[in-house]
Design a protein around this motif. Structure first.
Motif, mmCIF file in Angstrom:
data_model
loop_
_atom_site.group_PDB
_atom_site.id
_atom_site.type_symbol
_atom_site.label_atom_id
_atom_site.label_comp_id
_atom_site.label_asym_id
_atom_site.label_seq_id
_atom_site.Cartn_x
_atom_site.Cartn_y
_atom_site.Cartn_z
ATOM 1 N N UNK A 1 0.914 -1.232 -0.116
ATOM 2 C CA UNK A 1 0.003 0.240 0.150
ATOM 3 C C UNK A 1 0.658 1.129 -0.070
ATOM 4 N N UNK B 1 1.969 2.116 -3.234
ATOM 5 C CA UNK B 1 0.849 2.677 -3.909
ATOM 6 C C UNK B 1 0.973 4.174 -3.840
ATOM 7 N N UNK B 2 1.127 4.606 -2.539
ATOM 8 C CA UNK B 2 1.226 5.966 -2.238
ATOM 9 C C UNK B 2 2.368 6.584 -3.175
ATOM 10 N N UNK C 1 4.019 5.371 -5.808
ATOM 11 C CA UNK C 1 3.394 5.268 -7.200
ATOM 12 C C UNK C 1 2.579 6.530 -7.375
ATOM 13 N N UNK C 2 1.342 6.780 -6.682
ATOM 14 C CA UNK C 2 0.526 7.767 -6.629
ATOM 15 C C UNK C 2 1.432 9.176 -6.827
ATOM 16 N N UNK D 1 -1.957 3.982 4.814
ATOM 17 C CA UNK D 1 -0.566 4.265 4.392
ATOM 18 C C UNK D 1 0.352 3.166 4.150
#
Lengths: 971, 149
Positions: free
Chosen positions: B26, B29-30, B32-33, B89
Motif C-alpha cells: 500500500x 501505491x502511495x 506510485x501515486x 498508508x
C-alpha cells in the motif's frame, strides 16, 4: 402304589429333585411321622396320585434292579429297627406293669395283715360282720397301682371314732369303693394290653413300607405340586412305564406302555429319542435342551436330564428322565442374545460412522489446507512471474529470452494449476459465488477462440458457429462461462493433432421445464452489475489471455465503449425471459476410450496414465468445468469416439435482459450499434493456421485486420514489447495517454487544479459544486462528450474531440475529460487523503464528507455519479446512509429523520436545471462500500443495505480503478 | 554525486522498511501515486498526517485505558481508526498490532490492551523514526536538486 418314587431318590446326580428327609437319617423319621399324622393329609395323598401313572408290572422288574434291591434292603433294615423299637417299648411296659403288680400285692398283704389284726381284736369279741369278707376278697383280687395311696388317704379321712361301729361301717364302705375303682383300672389296663398286643401284630413290614411310601409320596407331591416338571421312566424299548406330569395333556392310560412316537409327533421327538438311545447305549447320564414343536403342546423347549437305569446284573433296562419346560427362559435368552447382537451391530456402526466422520473431517482439513497452501503459493509465485516479466522487458540476448520464455510459460502453468485448485475447492466448499452480468455470447465465443488461436502451436483450424437465435445479450456469470469454454477448448486443442476444433452455440428449442426456476438459481442479484464491457473481461480473465491478445483487448476497449451501460436498471423490472444455451465444443482429436468416460469428470483423473505422461495436466480442468456448469444450473456431458474426436456439450440457463429504453442515451446507442454491426451479425468465426503475419505488426493493426476480414486471421505468441503494457497494470492508462492521446498535457495540467479545489472543499467537508453538477447534467441530457469538461478540451477544437472520440472511444483519458462526480464518504483523514489522491490520479472530481449524515446532505444537494462509502463511521454509518439514499431513490422523498433542512435547496437546484430533479429521483446512484474487513458476511451486509459492490480497504489503485470503470457511466 | 548517495541511502532505507515488513504494498501505491500523479510531497503529506493522527489516537487510547472504568468500545473505535489509517498508508506492522489490539478490546482485557498499546506505540515510534529519516532524506535530495538547478 407310590413305590416308584422311592425307586428313584437314590439318584445321586440330581438329588435336589427329591425331598431330603426321605429315608436315610433316623432323626428325620420323627419329623416325617409328625407330618404324617394328619389323617386328612394322607387321604389327600391318595387323591393326588392322579397325575402320575405307573405300570406295576414294571415295578417288580425294577425292584430287581440294583437300586431296587438296595431300596428293599433299606426298607427291611428300617422295619427291623422299628420292630426292635416296638419290642423294647413293650418290654418296658411289661416291666412297669409287673412292678405295679408287685406293689399291689405288697399292699394287699399289708392291708390284710392290718385287717387281720383288727379282726382278731374285734371279731374276737363280736364275730358277725359278714360283708367284710367280701371286701377282703375284692381287695385281694383286684389290686391297682394307686390303691395304696387311696387306701392311705382314706384312712386319714375317717372322722368317726376309732373302733366304734360307725367307724368300721364307714371304713368298710370306703374300702368297697376303692375296690370298685381298682377293678375298673384293672379292666382298662387289660384292654390296653390287649390292644397293644393287637398293635404288635399289625406292625408287619409290608404295612410299615406302605405307610412310609405313602408319606414319601405325599412329600413328593407336595414338593412337585407346582413344579413344571415331567418325570418319567421308560424301558429299553422306550415305552413309558411311569410318568409324572403335573400338567398332563394326556390321560395316563394314553401314555403308559407307549413310546414317544406313538404319543407325540413333530419336531424334537426324534432327537430326544436318539439321545435316550445314546444314553442307554453309553450308560452315561446326560443333560440337554430339546426344542419341540408338536401339535399337542405347540412349540416348547425342555431341558431334559436323562439317566440310564441298570439291572442287578449291570444291564441297561431303561431310562429315567426329568424334563422341565424352559420355553420362557429360552425366549428371554434369545431376546437377550438378539439385543446383544443388535447392540454389537449398533456399536460397530457407530465406530464406522465416527471413523468416516473423522475421515471427512480430515478430508475437509486437507482440502482447507490445500486451498490455504495454494493461496500462499500463489502470492509469491505471482511475484516471481511479475519479476520475470520485468526481466523480459530488459535487454536480453536471444538465448536469455528463450530461457525466460520457458520460465514464464512454466510459471503460468503453475499459476493456472493453483488457480484450478483454488477454484475447485471454492466450488466444493460452496464459497464460489456467481456473479450475474450481462454479456454477449458471441463476444465470449470469439474471445475464447482468439485466445486459443493466439497460443496455438499446431496446424489446427479453430471455428466458431453461433446460431441466429442466440440472443445478442444474455445475463450470466461471464467469467465462469469463459473459464469453462477456455478450459474445454484448450483441452480440445491439447488432444487434437490435426483437423479442427470448434464451438457451436445455439439456443435449445425446447426449454427444459422449470427453466425459470432454474434461472432463479443463478444467484442473480437485484443489484446486479451493469453491463460488463469487454475491457473488463480481458482485464479480469486469466493473465495469459490478456497477454496473448493484448492487441485485441485494446481494440475491444475501443469497440465496447458503446455498450449501453444502463441495462441494470431495467433488468429486474419485468419478468425476464430465460433461454437455455447449448454449447458444443468439438474436436477431431484422439477421442476418449469408452471405459474412461465415467472417470473423466473426476478430480485428478485423466483418461489414462499414458495420456497424463504424454500430454501433461492435472486432470482438474474438467472437474472444475463440470462443477461450474452445475453450479450455474446446467449440465455438462461428453460424446466421444476413439481416434475420431470428442464433443463436450453443456447447456446453461441464461436470462435475456429486458431491453432498456435507450432514449436516455440517444447518442450512445447508435454509435455502439455502429461499432458492433460486424460482430453482431457475425455468426461464425474461423481461425486458420496459415498466413502468420510478422511478429512485429502492431496490435491495433492486427485488430483492424481481424475486424475487416475476420475470417482470415491468425494469432501468434505475443511480442515481448507488448507485454510491458500489461505489466504496468492499472497504470496503463497513463501510458496509453502519453502514447496515443493528444490530451496528455491537458490531463496532467488538470490534475493539480482539481486537487487544489478539492483541498479547499475538504475543509468544509461538504461540497456543492454546482458547476460540475451542471456539467454532468448537461452531458447526461444528451449533450455530446465534447461539451463535458470544457476546461480540459478548451484548447482543442470540437472536431478534434470528435475525432478523438471516434478513434479512441474508450481511451483512458476520457474519464478525466468528463469530470464525473464522486462522493467519498470517509471519516479517516489518512484514508481520505489516499483515496482522494488515487481518484484524482484517475482524473475524477471528488467531494468528501465525513459521515453518513453528511453524505445524505450532500446527496440531497448534488447529483453524484458514484458514491464511495465507508462502512464504519461516527454519527451514521455507511449502511444506514445507503438505506436512506436508496429509499429516497425509490420513493422520491426523504425519510423524515433525514429530511433536508431547507427545502428550497432542492427547489433551487431543481430550478437551476429542470431535469435535475427528475434524474435525481429516477437514477440509481451506484454506491460502493469500502470495508475494512473484506469477509463475505460484511460484504453481504453491504449488498443487503443496497450497495452495489464493495472494495476492501486499504483501497488500492487497481481496485478503485476497476470499480469506477465498472460503475461509472461511460462517456 | 552527493545526490546519488542520498538517493541510494533513501532507497536502502525504503527497501529495509519493506523487508522488515514495516510498510507494505500500500505504501508502494502511495509512492506510485506520487510519482505517476506528479504530485511531489504527497507521500510526505500523507505520512505526516498519519503520524499526527496516530499520535493523537495513541494518546487518546492511553487516556482511556487509564480511566478507572475502561470503555472498551471507545478504545476499540480508536484502534479501528488507527487500523484504518495505518492500512491506508501501508504501515503494515502497526496495522497488525492494531488487529491484535482489537482482539484484546473484544476480550475486554485491560492488561492485554495495555500491553497491546505498548506494542502499538513501539511499532509506531519505530515507524515514525523511519518516516522522519525518509522525509529528511527526501528534503535533502530536493534541496540538493534545487541547488543543482
Amino acid at each position: 402304589m407310590g413305590d416308584e418314587y422311592l425307586a428313584e431318590p437314590e439318584d445321586e446326580v440330581a438329588p435336589s429333585m427329591w425331598p431330603e428327609n426321605i429315608g436315610d437319617k433316623h432323626q428325620k423319621q420323627f419329623k416325617m411321622e409328625k407330618l404324617g399324622k394328619g389323617q386328612d393329609a394322607l387321604k389327600d395323598v391318595r387323591f393326588q396320585e392322579k397325575p402320575s401313572s405307573v405300570d406295576f408290572q414294571r415295578l417288580m422288574e425294577l425292584a430287581n434292579s440294583e437300586k431296587g434291591v438296595s431300596q428293599m434292603q433299606y426298607f427291611v433294615k428300617h422295619w427291623e429297627y422299628k420292630r426292635a423299637n416296638t419290642a423294647r417299648l413293650l418290654k418296658e411296659q411289661i416291666g412297669f406293669l409287673c412292678q405295679q403288680r408287685k406293689e399291689i400285692e405288697q399292699k394287699k398283704q399289708q392291708i390284710l395283715e392290718e385287717q387281720h389284726f383288727q379282726d382278731e381284736s374285734y371279731y374276737a369279741v363280736k364275730r358277725q360282720v359278714p360283708i367284710l369278707d367280701e371286701v377282703y376278697k375284692d381287695e385281694w383280687k383286684r389290686p391297682s397301682k394307686k390303691s395304696d395311696d387311696l387306701c392311705h388317704n382314706q384312712e386319714i379321712k375317717i372322722d368317726a371314732e376309732y373302733d366304734s361301729i360307725s367307724y368300721w361301717k364307714e371304713r368298710a364302705m370306703q374300702l368297697e369303693k376303692t375296690l370298685e375303682a381298682s377293678f375298673q383300672r384293672e379292666r382298662s389296663l387289660e384292654e390296653k394290653l390287649e390292644e397293644n398286643i393287637k398293635n404288635l401284630q399289625s406292625h408287619t413290614p409290608v404295612e410299615e413300607f406302605s405307610g412310609m411310601l405313602q408319606r414319601a409320596d405325599y412329600f413328593l407331591h407336595l414338593v412337585l405340586q407346582s413344579a413344571p416338571i415331567v418325570i418319567a421312566h421308560q424301558d429299553t424299548d422306550l415305552r413309558y412305564r411311569f410318568i409324572f406330569n403335573h400338567f398332563p395333556t394326556l390321560a395316563d392310560e394314553d401314555v403308559i406302555g407307549k413310546t414317544d412316537y406313538e404319543i407325540l409327533s413333530g419336531e424334537g421327538i426324534e432327537e430326544m429319542n436318539n439321545v435316550k438311545k445314546e444314553v442307554m447305549a453309553s450308560g452315561i447320564p446326560t443333560k440337554r435342551e430339546f426344542i419341540f414343536n408338536t401339535p399337542l403342546f405347540g412349540a416348547k423347549t425342555f431341558v431334559t436330564y436323562i439317566e440310564p437305569v441298570f439291572s442287578k446284573s449291570g444291564e441297561t433296562i431303561g431310562v429315567n428322565y426329568v424334563a422341565m419346560d424352559i420355553t420362557d427362559q429360552v425366549k428371554r435368552r434369545e431376546k437377550m442374545a438378539d439385543i446383544r447382537v443388535r447392540e454389537a451391530v449398533q456399536k460397530a456402526k457407530e465406530t464406522e460412522l465416527s471413523r468416516s466422520l473423522h475421515i471427512t473431517e480430515e478430508t475437509m482439513r486437507a482440502k482447507q489446507m490445500l486451498a490455504t497452501m495454494s493461496h500462499e503459493i500463489r502470492s509469491p509465485l505471482s511475484g516471481v512471474l511479475s519479476m520475470a516479466e520485468i526481466l523480459a522487458t530488459t535487454k536480453l540476448d536471444k538465448e536469455q529470452y528463450q530461457l525466460l520464455e520457458v520460465m514464464l510459460s512454466s510459471g503460468d502453468l503453475v499459476l493456472q494449476l493453483i488457480n484450478d485448485i483454488l477454484d475447485l475447492s471454492k466450488v466444493e466448499s460452496g464459497a464460489m459465488k456467481l456473479e450475474s452480468t450481462t454479456f454477449r455470447p458471441r463476444e465470449v465465443v470469439k474471445h475464447v477462440l482468439q485466445t486459443a488461436a493466439a497460443s496455438l502451436k499446431k496446424e489446427l483450424t479453430l471455428e466458431g458457429c453461433i446460431g441466429d437465435d442466440v440472443p445478442v445479450e444474455v445475463t450470466g456469470d461471464v467469467l465462469r462461462i469463459r473459464q469453462i469454454l477456455t478450459n474445454l477448448i484448450s483441452n480440445a486443442v491439447k488432444f487434437t493433432h490435426e483437423g479442427k476444433v470448434g464451438i457451436n452455440l445455439h439456443v435449445l428449442d425446447k426449454q427444459p421445464p422449470g427453466c425459470r426456476i432454474e434461472g432463479g438459481q443463478l444467484h442473480m442479484k437485484a443489484h446486479s452489475a451493469s453491463s460488463v464491457t469487454a475491457a473488463e473481461h480481458s482485464s479480469a480473465s486469466p493473465r495469459n489471455c490478456d497477454k496473448d491478445t493484448l492487441g485485441c483487448s485494446n481494440h475491444e476497449d475501443a469497440c465496447n465503449t458503446g455498450i449501453p451501460p444502463n441495462n441494470n436498471f431495467g433488468e429486474h423490472d419485468g419478468g425476464e425471459e430465460a433461454v437455455w444455451l447449448r454449447c458444443d465444443v468439438y474436436d477431431t482429436g484422439i477421442g476418449i476410450p469408452e471405459k474412461s468416460l465415467p472417470l473423466l469428470f473426476k478430480r485428478y483423473m485423466q483418461a489414462s496414465t499414458d495420456h497424463a505422461r504424454k500430454y501433461g495436466g492435472t486432470g482438474l480442468g474438467l472437474a472444475i468445468c463440470k462443477q461450474l456448469v452445475e453450479l450455474m444450473g446446467g449440465t455438462l456431458n461428453v460424446v466421444s469416439k476413439e481416434n475420431e474426436g470428442s464433443t463436450f456439450s453443456f447447456i446453461l440457463p441464461c436470462k435475456i435482459p429486458v431491453k432498456e429504453d435507450h432514449s436516455d442515451d440517444p447518442d450512445v446507442m447508435p454509435s455502439s450499434h455502429g461499432d458492433f454491426t460486424t460482430s453482431d451479425i457475425e455468426g461464425s468465426f474461423l481461425f486458420k493456421p496459415q498466413a502468420r503475419p510478422c511478429l512485429l505488426s502492431s496490435g491495433v493493426s492486427v485488430m483492424n485486420n481481424k475486424f475487416i476480414g475476420c475470417n482470415l486471421m491468425s494469432y501468434h505468441p505475443p511480442s515481448i514489447l507488448e507485454n510491458h503494457k500489461l505489466f504496468s497494470n492499472g497504470f496503463a492508462s497513463a501510458e496509453d495517454n502519453s502514447a496515443n492521446s493528444t490530451s496528455t498535457a491537458s490531463c496532467q495540467s488538470n490534475g493539480p487544479s482539481t486537487r487544489s479545489t478539492d483541498e479547499e472543499q475538504l475543509d468544509n467537508a461538504m461540497v456543492i459544486d454546482l458547476n460540475r453538477q451542471a456539467e454532468s447534467i448537461s452531458s447526461s441530457q444528451g449533450g455530446t462528450t465534447s461539451v463535458s469538461g470544457p476546461n480540459i478540451h478548451e484548447e482543442k477544437g470540437p472536431c478534434k474531440v470528435l475525432e478523438d472520440k471516434s478513434l479512441h472511444k474508450k481511451s483512458k483519458c476520457s474519464p478525466s475529460s468528463n469530470k464525473t462526480k464522486i462522493l467519498l464518504v470517509e471519516d479517516n483523514k489518512v484514508n481520505i487523503m489516499v483515496a482522494k489522491s488515487m481518484l484524482e490520479q484517475l482524473g475524477h472530481g471528488i467531494d468528501i464528507v465525513n459521515n453518513g449524515m453528511q453524505a445524505i446532505h450532500a446527496v440531497q444537494q448534488c447529483q453524484y455519479d458514484i458514491i464511495l462509502m465507508d462502512v464504519h463511521m461516527p454519527e451514521m454509518d455507511g449502511l444506514q446512509a445507503t438505506k436512506f439514499i436508496r429509499s429516497f431513490e425509490n420513493t422520491g422523498c426523504w425519510d423524515t429523520s433525514v429530511k433536508p433542512e431547507h427545502d428550497q435547496m432542492i427547489s433551487s437546484s431543481a430550478l437551476s436545471s429542470d431535469c435535475a430533479c427528475i434524474r435525481k429521483q429516477g437514477k440509481r446512484v451506484p454506491i460502493i462500500a469500502m470495508t475494512a474487513n473484506s469477509f463475505a458476511e460484511s460484504a453481504e451486509e453491504c449488498l443487503a443495505a443496497g450497495m452495489d459492490s464493495y472494495i476492501s480497504k486499504p483501497v488500492n489503485f487497481q481496485n478503485i480503478k476497476e470499480c469506477l470503470q465498472r460503475y461509472l457511466p461511460s462517456q | 554525486m552527493a545526490g546519488a548517495a542520498l538517493r541510494d541511502q533513501l532507497s536502502a532505507l525504503l527497501s529495509s522498511m519493506f523487508s522488515q515488513g514495516l510498510v507494505d504494498e500500500q505504501f508502494e501505491q502511495l509512492q506510485m501515486l506520487q510519482d505517476e500523479g506528479g504530485t511531489p510531497g504527497f507521500v510526505a503529506e500523507v505520512v505526516t498526517l498519519f503520524c499526527d493522527d496516530a499520535e493523537r489516537i495513541i494518546a487518546e487510547i492511553a487516556t482511556l485505558l487509564e480511566q478507572p472504568i475502561v470503555s472498551f468500545d471507545k478504545v476499540d473505535a480508536f484502534v479501528h481508526q488507527l487500523k484504518g489509517s495505518s492500512a491506508s498508508v501501508g504501515a503494515q506492522k502497526v496495522k497488525f498490532t492494531c488487529m491484535q489490539f482489537r482482539q484484546f478490546c473484544q476480550e475486554k482485557s485491560r492488561d492485554g490492551c495495555l500491553m497491546a498499546l505498548a506494542v502499538v506505540r513501539n511499532e509506531f515510534y519505530d515507524l515514525r523514526n523511519k518516516f522522519q529519516t525518509m522525509l529528511q532524506l527526501e528534503q535533502q535530495i530536493q534541496a540538493y536538486d534545487h541547488k543543482q538547478q
